[in-house]
Design an enzyme around this catalytic site. Structure first.
Site, PDB file in Angstrom:
ATOM      1  N   VAL A 202       0.861  -1.173   0.000  1.00  0.00           N
ATOM      2  CA  VAL A 202       0.000   0.000   0.000  1.00  0.00           C
ATOM      3  C   VAL A 202       0.899   1.226   0.000  1.00  0.00           C
ATOM      4  CG1 VAL A 202      -1.816   1.266   1.209  1.00  0.00           C
ATOM      5  CG2 VAL A 202      -1.754  -1.244   1.322  1.00  0.00           C
ATOM      6  N   CYS A 203       0.688   2.120  -0.949  1.00  0.00           N
ATOM      7  CA  CYS A 203       1.400   3.385  -0.979  1.00  0.00           C
ATOM      8  C   CYS A 203       2.913   3.166  -0.960  1.00  0.00           C
ATOM      9  CB  CYS A 203       0.918   4.252   0.181  1.00  0.00           C
ATOM     10  SG  CYS A 203       1.234   6.007   0.001  1.00  0.00           S
ATOM     11  N   THR A 204       3.620   3.747  -0.015  1.00  0.00           N
ATOM     12  CA  THR A 204       5.083   3.666   0.008  1.00  0.00           C
ATOM     13  C   THR A 204       5.603   2.326   0.504  1.00  0.00           C
ATOM     14  OG1 THR A 204       5.098   4.737   2.175  1.00  0.00           O
ATOM     15  CG2 THR A 204       5.419   6.149   0.250  1.00  0.00           C
TER      16      THR A 204
END
Length: 257
Positions: free
Chosen positions: A108-110
Site C-alpha cells: 500500500v502506498c510507500t
C-alpha cells in the site's frame, strides 16, 4: 471454498490509514450469509509481534511474522517509517524467503520501498504514492550505480551537511571523482538525489504528523522554512502549508480532501 489467509505487515511509524483501509475492505468481504465460513482470515503482523507504535502515536497489537503460518496474500503497508523498515534485515529476509510461496504479494502506498528492498520488484512495473514516484525511480536508477549504502546513510542523516564534499568523504573519493562517477552511474547529480530524499521526508511528515513546518524543515535538512518553501514551489508547485491542507491525513490533524 478454502479460507484464504491475508497478512498485513506493519512496522514502527507505519500509517494507520494504509492498514485500516484494506483491512476494512477484507473485513467487509467476509460478511457472508449465516452459517457460511468467511472467505478470508486476517492477521496484522510485525517482525517481533506485540505492540507497534504507528505514526499517529496509536499502538496496535500484532502477531510475530515467523508464526503467521501459511499466507495467501501479503500486504505491506506504508508510512513515514517505511525507509527504516526497508533496512530491517529480519523483515526483508522473511519477505524474500516467503514470497515465492505466497500467491499474492502487494503493498500500500510507500510500502513499495520495502518490497523493492526485499528484491521483489526487479524487472517489474510498480507504482507508489504519487509524491514518491520520482524518488522510487531515482533510487532504482541510483541502485544500479552501487551507491545503496550511501543512500541509506543519507536517509538517516538528512539534517546534516550533505554537500558533495561530505558524501565524497563518506565513500573515500575526492569530490571531483565522486561527482563525476555518481553522475555517470546514476544519471543524476548528488544534489538532486539529496533534495529528492529531503522533499520526500518533508512531504510525508506534512501528511502524517502534527509537527510544525519549522520543525519539519530543520529535521529534513532544509535549515529553515523559507528554503523548504522554495524547494516545494520549485519541485511540487505548491507551498508546504497548502500541501498539508490538501493532503494531510485526518489522524495527523490535517484536512482530508
Amino acid at each position: 471454498m478454502q479460507q484464504r489467509h491475508v497478512v498485513f505487515v506493519v512496522f514502527p511509524d507505519a500509517l494507520v490509514l494504509d492498514l485500516s483501509g484494506p483491512l476494512a475492505a477484507f473485513e467487509l468481504s467476509c460478511e457472508t450469509s449465516e452459517g457460511a465460513a468467511p472467505p478470508y482470515s486476517l492477521t496484522v503482523a510485525s517482525v517481533a509481534g506485540g505492540l507497534v507504535r504507528m505514526s499517529s502515536g496509536l499502538e496496535l497489537m500484532s502477531q510475530p511474522l515467523p508464526g503467521v503460518g501459511e499466507v495467501d496474500t501479503l500486504v505491506v503497508v506504508g508510512g513515514p517509517g517505511v525507509h527504516m523498515a526497508a533496512r530491517e534485515p529480519h523483515l526483508l529476509a522473511w519477505i524474500s524467503d516467503r514470497a515465492g510461496g505466497i500467491r499474492r504479494v502487494c503493498s500500500v502506498c510507500t510500502g513499495a520501498f520495502v518490497l523493492a528492498a526485499a528484491g521483489l520488484l526487479g524487472g517489474r512495473r510498480v507504482v507508489t504514492h504519487w509524491g514518491s514516484c520520482r524518488l522510487l525511480l531515482a533510487l532504482q536508477a541510483a541502485d544500479d550505480g552501487g551507491f545503496e549504502a550511501l543512500h541509506s546513510w543519507i536517509s538517516d542523516h538528512l539534517d546534516q551537511d550533505l554537500r558533495v564534499e561530505t558524501l565524497a568523504e563518506r565513500v573515500s573519493m575526492s569530490p571531483r571523482t565522486f561527482a563525476r562517477l555518481y553522475a555517470a552511474r546514476t544519471g543524476r547529480t548528488p544534489a538532486k538525489v539529496v533534495e529528492e530524499l529531503r522533499l520526500d521526508a518533508a512531504r510525508r511528515a506534512l501528511e502524517e504528523t502534527r509537527q510544525s513546518i519549522k520543525e519539519i524543515a530543520v529535521r529534513c535538512g532544509f535549515a529553515d522554512e523559507e528554503r523548504m518553501r522554495r524547494a516545494f514551489r520549485r519541485r511540487l508547485g505548491v507551498n508546504p502549508q497548502d500541501y498539508r491542507g490538501k493532503f494531510g491525513s485526518i489522524e495527523a490533524g490535517g484536512v482530508a480532501r
